[in-house]
Motif scaffolding. Structure first.
Motif, PDB file in Angstrom:
ATOM      1  N   VAL A 156       0.806  -1.222   0.000  1.00  0.00           N
ATOM      2  CA  VAL A 156       0.000   0.000   0.000  1.00  0.00           C
ATOM      3  C   VAL A 156       0.840   1.272   0.000  1.00  0.00           C
ATOM      4  N   ALA A 157       2.152   1.166  -0.163  1.00  0.00           N
ATOM      5  CA  ALA A 157       3.041   2.332  -0.125  1.00  0.00           C
ATOM      6  C   ALA A 157       2.534   3.461  -1.014  1.00  0.00           C
ATOM      7  N   HIS A 158       2.513   4.690  -0.463  1.00  0.00           N
ATOM      8  CA  HIS A 158       1.987   5.821  -1.231  1.00  0.00           C
ATOM      9  C   HIS A 158       2.742   7.122  -0.953  1.00  0.00           C
ATOM     10  N   ASN A 159       3.931   7.030  -0.374  1.00  0.00           N
ATOM     11  CA  ASN A 159       4.761   8.232  -0.205  1.00  0.00           C
ATOM     12  C   ASN A 159       6.219   7.870  -0.420  1.00  0.00           C
ATOM     13  N   ALA A 160       7.058   8.900  -0.561  1.00  0.00           N
ATOM     14  CA  ALA A 160       8.455   8.691  -0.921  1.00  0.00           C
ATOM     15  C   ALA A 160       9.218   7.894   0.128  1.00  0.00           C
ATOM     16  N   HIS A 161       8.891   8.118   1.399  1.00  0.00           N
ATOM     17  CA  HIS A 161       9.570   7.411   2.487  1.00  0.00           C
ATOM     18  C   HIS A 161       9.321   5.913   2.384  1.00  0.00           C
ATOM     19  N   ALA A 162       8.084   5.539   2.107  1.00  0.00           N
ATOM     20  CA  ALA A 162       7.750   4.124   1.959  1.00  0.00           C
ATOM     21  C   ALA A 162       8.376   3.545   0.694  1.00  0.00           C
ATOM     22  N   ALA A 163       8.400   4.342  -0.382  1.00  0.00           N
ATOM     23  CA  ALA A 163       8.984   3.869  -1.638  1.00  0.00           C
ATOM     24  C   ALA A 163      10.480   3.616  -1.487  1.00  0.00           C
ATOM     25  N   GLU A 164      11.153   4.428  -0.705  1.00  0.00           N
ATOM     26  CA  GLU A 164      12.579   4.248  -0.459  1.00  0.00           C
ATOM     27  C   GLU A 164      12.841   2.900   0.208  1.00  0.00           C
ATOM     28  N   ASP A 212      -3.765  13.749  -3.654  1.00  0.00           N
ATOM     29  CA  ASP A 212      -3.005  14.475  -2.629  1.00  0.00           C
ATOM     30  C   ASP A 212      -1.679  13.804  -2.287  1.00  0.00           C
ATOM     31  N   LYS A 213      -1.250  12.834  -3.084  1.00  0.00           N
ATOM     32  CA  LYS A 213       0.041  12.173  -2.870  1.00  0.00           C
ATOM     33  C   LYS A 213       1.060  12.686  -3.884  1.00  0.00           C
ATOM     34  N   ASP A 214       2.295  12.792  -3.454  1.00  0.00           N
ATOM     35  CA  ASP A 214       3.376  13.260  -4.312  1.00  0.00           C
ATOM     36  C   ASP A 214       3.859  12.095  -5.168  1.00  0.00           C
ATOM     37  N   HIS A 215       3.135  11.836  -6.253  1.00  0.00           N
ATOM     38  CA  HIS A 215       3.439  10.658  -7.068  1.00  0.00           C
ATOM     39  C   HIS A 215       4.808  10.753  -7.725  1.00  0.00           C
ATOM     40  N   ASN A 216       5.236  11.956  -8.085  1.00  0.00           N
ATOM     41  CA  ASN A 216       6.549  12.083  -8.718  1.00  0.00           C
ATOM     42  C   ASN A 216       7.668  11.669  -7.760  1.00  0.00           C
ATOM     43  N   ALA A 217       7.548  12.038  -6.486  1.00  0.00           N
ATOM     44  CA  ALA A 217       8.563  11.653  -5.497  1.00  0.00           C
ATOM     45  C   ALA A 217       8.591  10.141  -5.300  1.00  0.00           C
ATOM     46  N   VAL A 218       7.419   9.519  -5.348  1.00  0.00           N
ATOM     47  CA  VAL A 218       7.341   8.063  -5.232  1.00  0.00           C
ATOM     48  C   VAL A 218       7.992   7.403  -6.437  1.00  0.00           C
ATOM     49  N   PHE A 219       7.629   7.863  -7.636  1.00  0.00           N
ATOM     50  CA  PHE A 219       8.187   7.268  -8.851  1.00  0.00           C
ATOM     51  C   PHE A 219       9.699   7.474  -8.932  1.00  0.00           C
ATOM     52  N   ARG A 240      14.281   0.943 -11.113  1.00  0.00           N
ATOM     53  CA  ARG A 240      14.115  -0.503 -10.886  1.00  0.00           C
ATOM     54  C   ARG A 240      12.937  -1.091 -11.657  1.00  0.00           C
ATOM     55  N   ILE A 241      12.087  -0.246 -12.239  1.00  0.00           N
ATOM     56  CA  ILE A 241      10.869  -0.693 -12.909  1.00  0.00           C
ATOM     57  C   ILE A 241      11.069  -0.677 -14.419  1.00  0.00           C
ATOM     58  N   GLN A 242      10.750  -1.788 -15.076  1.00  0.00           N
ATOM     59  CA  GLN A 242      10.904  -1.877 -16.525  1.00  0.00           C
ATOM     60  C   GLN A 242       9.713  -1.294 -17.282  1.00  0.00           C
ATOM     61  N   ARG A 243       8.500  -1.539 -16.779  1.00  0.00           N
ATOM     62  CA  ARG A 243       7.299  -1.013 -17.426  1.00  0.00           C
ATOM     63  C   ARG A 243       6.306  -0.552 -16.361  1.00  0.00           C
ATOM     64  N   TRP A 244       5.603   0.529 -16.665  1.00  0.00           N
ATOM     65  CA  TRP A 244       4.615   1.087 -15.746  1.00  0.00           C
ATOM     66  C   TRP A 244       3.218   0.925 -16.339  1.00  0.00           C
ATOM     67  N   TYR A 245       2.307   0.364 -15.558  1.00  0.00           N
ATOM     68  CA  TYR A 245       0.904   0.238 -15.938  1.00  0.00           C
ATOM     69  C   TYR A 245       0.107   1.118 -14.969  1.00  0.00           C
ATOM     70  N   LEU A 246      -0.301   2.269 -15.422  1.00  0.00           N
ATOM     71  CA  LEU A 246      -0.944   3.259 -14.567  1.00  0.00           C
ATOM     72  C   LEU A 246      -2.461   3.203 -14.734  1.00  0.00           C
ATOM     73  N   GLY A 247      -3.168   3.117 -13.610  1.00  0.00           N
ATOM     74  CA  GLY A 247      -4.623   3.044 -13.651  1.00  0.00           C
ATOM     75  C   GLY A 247      -5.273   4.228 -12.944  1.00  0.00           C
ATOM     76  N   PRO A 269       7.596  14.053 -13.976  1.00  0.00           N
ATOM     77  CA  PRO A 269       8.927  14.238 -14.568  1.00  0.00           C
ATOM     78  C   PRO A 269       9.818  13.006 -14.458  1.00  0.00           C
ATOM     79  N   SER A 270       9.729  12.302 -13.324  1.00  0.00           N
ATOM     80  CA  SER A 270      10.585  11.128 -13.138  1.00  0.00           C
ATOM     81  C   SER A 270      10.257  10.028 -14.142  1.00  0.00           C
ATOM     82  N   LEU A 271       8.990   9.921 -14.570  1.00  0.00           N
ATOM     83  CA  LEU A 271       8.632   8.944 -15.587  1.00  0.00           C
ATOM     84  C   LEU A 271       8.982   9.452 -16.977  1.00  0.00           C
ATOM     85  N   GLN A 272       8.805  10.750 -17.187  1.00  0.00           N
ATOM     86  CA  GLN A 272       9.145  11.339 -18.481  1.00  0.00           C
ATOM     87  C   GLN A 272      10.631  11.166 -18.787  1.00  0.00           C
TER      88      GLN A 272
END
Length: 434
Positions: free
Chosen positions: A311-319, A343-350, A356-363, A380-383
């Motif tokens: 359920v990780a949804h912030n940069a700290h958890a993603a790290e 309201d989540k900083d998705h760019n910081a998470v990505f 480490r991710i080869q393909r992203w499937y965004l829903g 930007p991190s995905l771009q």
């Protein structure tokens, strides 16, 4: 619900779904931090004692990340030590009844309806949010169970969270990261002060963050709580196939490595050391091994593919997740299925995970605060990434396509990693189970 429109409360024989729909429309806002309204209703529920507690001992757990795993460790160790334990957590993934368990078991829908009926009668004209109403109902349910220990997970923050209407015997702050800035502040010092607001005079405040903001210690001193800090009063070290706990009063060597984060296992043991309850080393060992959580580093199989849910949804958890992925899956290819809230900083998470991710499937998430897949894709991190990005109208569609592509892989099948929100993981979990 239209402005000014009144709704009628369901009855004691109504379905749980009717009550949940009622709670969703009861208050003007989804989040309304503050203890005044909750305390008024809580006192009406127990007029003979405004300090009535849901159990003989209460452990309250706050933190940006790690709350759920700490709660799970506490529950399993205490149950293996022979105590009757109630747990309140939020949000749920699939079934509302997940929020309250007694010795690991969910209660019936009718029991929840009885609790809601009691809260509705006690609240009078006091307006409560969905979370506040459910929290009071959880306390009411626990009070019927003659519990030794109640473990309460804070919903948001700590100081002004509805859970904090109950005085804990031990307060736990797992970690401090940047999240919910519109409610808690935009820096770790402010957020730490809010989290530490669950501390009580003369009681232990366990902090599992190795680099805590100064505000944690400041609040402990202001309140008169007994701060016990990771790295100072307790700690841990990992060895070959096991780990060691250096405690407040005792040391435990060669403990089994658990499924959930090790730092939270140490925090949980420190909290148990601060309770006047006998807990054997055997109970700790067995509880550590049994502790697990749906939706937290949960490994499943679907469509012939390995699936990892978190359920990780912030940069700290993603790290932290990146560390786990690199350790457990090393060079295995990984594809991500993601749905997140606005309201989540998705760019910081990505940014933490994109290498480490080869393909992203965004829903797209259809919930009121759900973000659009196309918005996530503009991060930007995905771009800047070389990885392929696909967008879908629903996270379920994103997941199914990820499974199809992974199963068709000519080489090693990629790990399908689902994360980003409780809603996302709940939906995919339910899809796999069905």
């Amino acid at each position: 619900m239209s402005p000014g429109k009144t709704i009628t409360a369901p009855g004691k024989d109504s379905a749980l779904s009717d009550w949940l729909n009622y709670l969703e429309h009861l208050h003007s806002t989804e989040i309304d931090l503050g203890l005044t309204r909750v305390a008024q209703v809580y006192q009406r529920l127990s007029p003979s004692s405004s300090a009535a507690k849901p159990a003989r001992y209460v452990i309250t757990v706050a933190g940006t990340n790690g709350k759920g795993s700490t709660v799970s460790y506490l529950e399993h160790i205490l149950r293996d030590a022979g105590y009757r334990v109630g747990v309140y957590t939020s949000p749920h993934l699939v079934d509302y009844r997940e929020r309250v368990t007694i010795d690991g078991d969910m209660l019936s829908e009718q029991q929840h309806v009885q609790a809601f009926t009691a809260i509705e009668a006690a609240r009078g004209d006091t307006s409560l949010t969905y979370f506040e109403f459910g929290t009071l109902a959880a306390f009411w349910l626990m009070q019927q169970q003659a519990l030794d220990v109640a473990i309460l997970e804070v919903g948001l923050g700590g100081r002004l969270d509805a859970v904090n209407v109950v005085d804990p015997d031990v307060a736990v702050v797992t970690s401090i990261g940047i999240d919910h800035i519109q409610f808690l502040g935009d820096n770790r010092e402010q957020i730490g002060r809010e989290k530490a607001g669950i501390a009580r005079a003369g009681k232990a405040l366990i902090c599992g963050d190795k680099r805590p903001p100064k505000s944690i210690k400041t609040v402990a001193e202001e309140v008169g709580a007994k701060l016990r800090q990771s790295g100072t009063h307790f700690g841990y070290s990992e060895a070959d196939g096991c780990w060691h706990y250096r405690g407040i009063e005792s040391n435990l060597l060669q403990l089994p490595l658990p499924q959930l984060p090790l730092m939270n296992a140490a925090t949980a043991i420190a909290a148990l050391e601060s309770l006047p309850l006998a807990v054997s080393a055997d109970a700790i060992r067995s509880g550590l091994q049994r502790a697990q959580l749906m939706g937290r580093m949960q490994q499943l199989s679907y469509g012939g593919c390995d699936v990892l849910l978190d359920v990780a949804h912030n940069a700290h958890a993603a790290e932290y997740l990146l560390q786990v992925l690199n350790k457990r899956y090393k060079q295995r290819p990984i594809v991500a299925v993601v749905g997140m809230l606005k309201d989540k900083d998705h760019n910081a998470v990505f940014a933490q995970l994109q290498g480490r991710i080869q393909r992203w499937y965004l829903g797209t998430l259809s919930e009121p605060r759900g973000n659009q897949a196309q918005v996530l894709a503009q991060a930007p991190s995905l771009q800047e990434s070389q990885a392929e990005v696909q967008c879908f109208d629903q996270v379920e569609q994103a997941f199914e396509q990820a499974i199809v592509d992974a199963a068709a892989s000519a080489n090693e099948k990629p790990l399908v990693f689902v994360f980003g929100s409780f809603y996302t993981v709940g939906r995919i979990n339910q899809r796999i189970r069905s």
